[in-house]
Design an enzyme around this catalytic site. Structure first.
Site, PDB file in Angstrom:
ATOM      1  N   ASP A  98       0.839  -1.192   0.000  1.00  0.00           N
ATOM      2  CA  ASP A  98       0.000   0.000   0.000  1.00  0.00           C
ATOM      3  C   ASP A  98       0.877   1.247   0.000  1.00  0.00           C
ATOM      4  O   ASP A  98       2.063   1.203   0.349  1.00  0.00           O
ATOM      5  CB  ASP A  98      -0.968  -0.008   1.179  1.00  0.00           C
ATOM      6  CG  ASP A  98      -0.276  -0.030   2.543  1.00  0.00           C
ATOM      7  OD1 ASP A  98       0.766  -0.712   2.679  1.00  0.00           O
ATOM      8  OD2 ASP A  98      -0.768   0.638   3.477  1.00  0.00           O
ATOM      9  N   GLU A 162      -0.075  -1.244   5.875  1.00  0.00           N
ATOM     10  CA  GLU A 162       1.061  -0.741   6.652  1.00  0.00           C
ATOM     11  C   GLU A 162       1.049   0.780   6.758  1.00  0.00           C
ATOM     12  O   GLU A 162       1.370   1.337   7.812  1.00  0.00           O
ATOM     13  CB  GLU A 162       2.365  -1.224   6.022  1.00  0.00           C
ATOM     14  CG  GLU A 162       3.592  -1.058   6.910  1.00  0.00           C
ATOM     15  CD  GLU A 162       4.253   0.315   6.805  1.00  0.00           C
ATOM     16  OE1 GLU A 162       5.123   0.611   7.641  1.00  0.00           O
ATOM     17  OE2 GLU A 162       3.895   1.083   5.892  1.00  0.00           O
TER      18      GLU A 162
END
Length: 211
Positions: A98, A162
């Protein structure tokens, strides 16, 4: 653990070097998907990239590569290769796919269209964190191309949350404990003080947030 001679190791390194441009092209393809985990408008992109990564891991020989998704969370991608056998150590490679959003920073190229300038790749997520774990995949590809057996068992965990603080990683650990079982974890999401000298962090002690 399988022992390899110096000639085999040199051959593997040469194959990895020869595939460098192809590896960068693969990385650029991943970076084109704006998997921004803090923006609900991009949740579909996070899932899209997860599906792409799981398919690529499976194509690279991780036979059980898959996307795991718990309701109300963004996905993780997992894949294992336990071909080294029960007596070999198991390495857990952690990474995240991400991205942080683009919030008005000055970019000289489209942040979601990787551009190489003066030997450097510029794109959102190129260093944090896709470039890191893609390098591990390139090394494994070189092993396989050389016809060498992996000397260790490998587990991949690629997280899709994350950049929002991994709020559900513990839930994934509780739900899929076998995925996280390993002798050691390796991640390439740490500081590197020089482009010429690799940086090696041998232990991490977590995070402390104060509000």
């Amino acid at each position: 653990m399988t022992q390899m001679n110096e000639q085999t190791i040199t051959h593997i390194v040469e194959l990895a070097d020869q595939s460098f441009d192809k590896t960068v092209d693969t990385l650029i393809d991943y970076l084109k998907i704006p998997a921004i985990s803090c923006d609900p408008d991009h949740f579909a992109d996070v899932h899209k990239l997860a599906d792409v990564l799981a398919a690529d891991l499976k194509a690279k020989g991780f036979s059980d590569a898959r996307v795991e998704h718990i309701e109300g969370t963004l996905p993780i991608v997992v894949g294992t290769d336990m071909s080294a056998g029960p007596n070999a150590p198991t390495i857990l490679i952690y990474g995240h796919f991400d991205l942080q959003p683009v919030k008005g920073e000055v970019w000289h190229s489209d942040p979601h269209q990787g551009e190489i300038r003066n030997g450097r790749l510029y794109a959102r997520g190129a260093a944090d964190d896709m470039g890191g774990w893609v390098s591990h995949l390139a090394a494994i590809d070189a092993y396989r191309e050389a016809g060498a057996e992996l000397p260790v068992n490998i587990k991949f965990i690629l997280e899709g949350e994350e950049e929002i603080g991994s709020p559900n990683l513990e839930q994934y650990m509780d739900t899929y404990p076998e995925v996280f079982e390993a002798d050691v974890m390796v991640l390439t999401d740490c500081e590197n003080p020089s482009t010429e000298i690799p940086g090696l962090t041998v232990s991490l002690r977590g995070l402390l947030e104060v509000t």
